[in-house]
Design a protein around this motif. Structure first.
Motif, PDB file in Angstrom:
ATOM      1  N   LYS A   1      25.865 -11.551  -5.504  1.00 15.19           N
ATOM      2  CA  LYS A   1      26.479 -12.765  -6.054  1.00 15.19           C
ATOM      3  C   LYS A   1      25.442 -13.841  -6.341  1.00 15.19           C
ATOM      4  CE  LYS A   1      31.174 -12.376  -4.189  1.00 15.19           C
ATOM      5  NZ  LYS A   1      32.188 -13.008  -3.297  1.00 15.19           N
ATOM      6  N   LEU A   2      24.455 -13.978  -5.463  1.00 16.82           N
ATOM      7  CA  LEU A   2      23.424 -14.993  -5.667  1.00 16.82           C
ATOM      8  C   LEU A   2      22.548 -14.660  -6.872  1.00 16.82           C
ATOM      9  CD1 LEU A   2      22.057 -17.571  -4.791  1.00 16.82           C
ATOM     10  CD2 LEU A   2      20.769 -16.271  -3.090  1.00 16.82           C
ATOM     11  N   ILE A   3      22.194 -13.401  -7.003  1.00 16.12           N
ATOM     12  CA  ILE A   3      21.406 -12.971  -8.165  1.00 16.12           C
ATOM     13  C   ILE A   3      22.161 -13.276  -9.451  1.00 16.12           C
ATOM     14  CG2 ILE A   3      20.510 -10.946  -9.379  1.00 16.12           C
ATOM     15  CD1 ILE A   3      19.961  -9.765  -6.517  1.00 16.12           C
ATOM     16  N   ALA A   4      23.449 -12.948  -9.482  1.00 13.58           N
ATOM     17  CA  ALA A   4      24.242 -13.206 -10.680  1.00 13.58           C
ATOM     18  C   ALA A   4      24.310 -14.700 -10.987  1.00 13.58           C
ATOM     19  CB  ALA A   4      25.639 -12.630 -10.500  1.00 13.58           C
ATOM     20  N   ALA A   5      24.459 -15.536  -9.944  1.00 18.07           N
ATOM     21  CA  ALA A   5      24.574 -16.976 -10.158  1.00 18.07           C
ATOM     22  C   ALA A   5      23.275 -17.592 -10.671  1.00 18.07           C
ATOM     23  CB  ALA A   5      24.999 -17.650  -8.847  1.00 18.07           C
ATOM     24  N   LEU A   6      22.152 -17.196 -10.087  1.00 19.25           N
ATOM     25  CA  LEU A   6      20.889 -17.818 -10.450  1.00 19.25           C
ATOM     26  C   LEU A   6      20.276 -17.240 -11.719  1.00 19.25           C
ATOM     27  CD1 LEU A   6      19.165 -18.324  -6.982  1.00 19.25           C
ATOM     28  CD2 LEU A   6      20.553 -19.910  -8.312  1.00 19.25           C
ATOM     29  N   LYS A   7      20.675 -16.037 -12.091  1.00 13.79           N
ATOM     30  CA  LYS A   7      20.183 -15.439 -13.324  1.00 13.79           C
ATOM     31  C   LYS A   7      21.030 -15.848 -14.520  1.00 13.79           C
ATOM     32  CE  LYS A   7      16.866 -12.686 -11.651  1.00 13.79           C
ATOM     33  NZ  LYS A   7      15.460 -12.769 -12.037  1.00 13.79           N
ATOM     34  N   ASP A   8      22.170 -16.502 -14.234  1.00 14.02           N
ATOM     35  CA  ASP A   8      23.121 -16.880 -15.291  1.00 14.02           C
ATOM     36  C   ASP A   8      22.489 -17.878 -16.274  1.00 14.02           C
ATOM     37  OD1 ASP A   8      25.337 -17.200 -16.791  1.00 14.02           O
ATOM     38  OD2 ASP A   8      26.477 -18.367 -15.332  1.00 14.02           O
TER      39      ASP A   8
END
Length: 314
Positions: free
Chosen positions: A307-314
């Motif tokens: 979830k963190l990867i998805a949020a920060l890569k968004d």
């Protein structure tokens, strides 16, 4: 980007974050030192020990995400963080089975007086074996009895899954849900049952055991009024949050026999629960370990990282 893991993470989660290109620090920063140091990071990941309140958020303008490894977000000012454009992430799915299994470990324990026998056998087992056997031979089977579940989200549904497998009837209470399909049994022999939710009043009148899976919203869910509506000799289990049960009302219900036994993993005033609960012979106790299994911790780490990867890569 730099991520501070302030309350620990499973190695698998840390590896996933590093493979995604993030710089990860697992050196814990004390709560009092966070205002001076958190702005060096783009995200912070916490459990229940670290609090991320409005004042800390205001002192960390570089913060892009706050992550909670677990379900509850009561140690984070969620709405304020989101109003600042900060992602707030938790892991509601990862620990559901572990919490549900702990509930049933407790229910089996109080149904057969295990918590009392385990206290007395080391002291009296060699001298009063027959007396102890007589005292603890009035246990009950859970099969065929009715389990009331307050809060029918992921954890409540996992608890229902185990209950169905044991052969219990299930009555679920959830104001936000009309019904849910619950699977139980091994992967090779899955059964599915649709459970429609009921009113609190109906559940309280019928349940032989009641378990809570709700957040603490400032007022107890079970108090004197609710205990008065319950069947005589009911079991109570709480692995959700301290405060969801009025502890004074619970002790009174135990004293009167309305509640035969209770199982508590969470307490008001953690990490210093009240002595009357800790010393009560009819309460099975654990120190807030619902999600503390190896399997749950790895799943929490993976879900948090993804979830963190998805949020920060968004």
């Amino acid at each position: 980007m730099k991520i501070l893991i302030n309350d620990g993470i499973h190695p698998t989660g840390k590896r996933l974050l590093e493979e995604a290109g993030f710089e990860v620090s697992t050196n814990k920063i004390a709560q009092d030192d966070l205002p001076a140091k958190l702005n060096e990071y783009d995200a912070i990941c916490v459990r229940s020990a670290t609090k991320v309140r409005k004042d800390l958020i205001d002192q960390s303008p570089n913060l892009k995400a706050i992550c909670r490894g677990g379900v509850g977000l009561d140690n984070i000012d969620v709405d304020y963080a989101r109003s600042k454009g900060i992602h707030v992430i938790n892991t509601p799915a990862a620990s559901s089975r572990s919490v549900a299994e702990l509930v049933f470990a407790h229910l089996f324990s109080i149904a057969r007086f295990l918590q009392q026998a385990n206290r007395e056998m080391p002291v009296k087992g060699n001298s009063e074996f027959k007396d102890l056997k007589k005292n603890y031979s009035a246990g009950v089977e859970l099969t065929g009895r009715t389990l009331g579940i307050i809060g029918f989200g992921r954890i409540g549904q996992e608890t229902a899954s185990i209950a169905l497998g044991v052969g219990m009837n299930v009555i679920a209470v959830d104001p936000y849900l009309d019904s849910a399909e619950v699977s139980f049994g091994p992967t090779s022999h899955q059964f599915k049952v649709k459970i429609e939710t009921s009113s609190m009043d109906e559940m309280l009148k019928q349940a032989d055991a009641i378990t809570l899976h709700v957040p603490f919203l400032g007022e107890p869910v079970l108090g004197t009024k609710e205990f008065d509506q319950m069947k005589e000799g009911v079991f109570i289990a709480n692995a959700s949050r301290g405060g969801t049960i009025d502890e004074d009302a619970l002790l009174a219900a135990l004293e009167s026999g309305k509640v035969a036994a209770a199982a508590l993993d969470v307490f008001v005033g953690e990490p210093k629960p009240r002595v009357e609960l800790l010393s009560h012979p009819n309460i099975s106790l654990t120190p807030h370990i619902g999600a503390s299994t190896g399997e749950a911790q790895e799943k929490i780490g993976i879900e948090l990282a993804e979830k963190l990867i998805a949020a920060l890569k968004d």
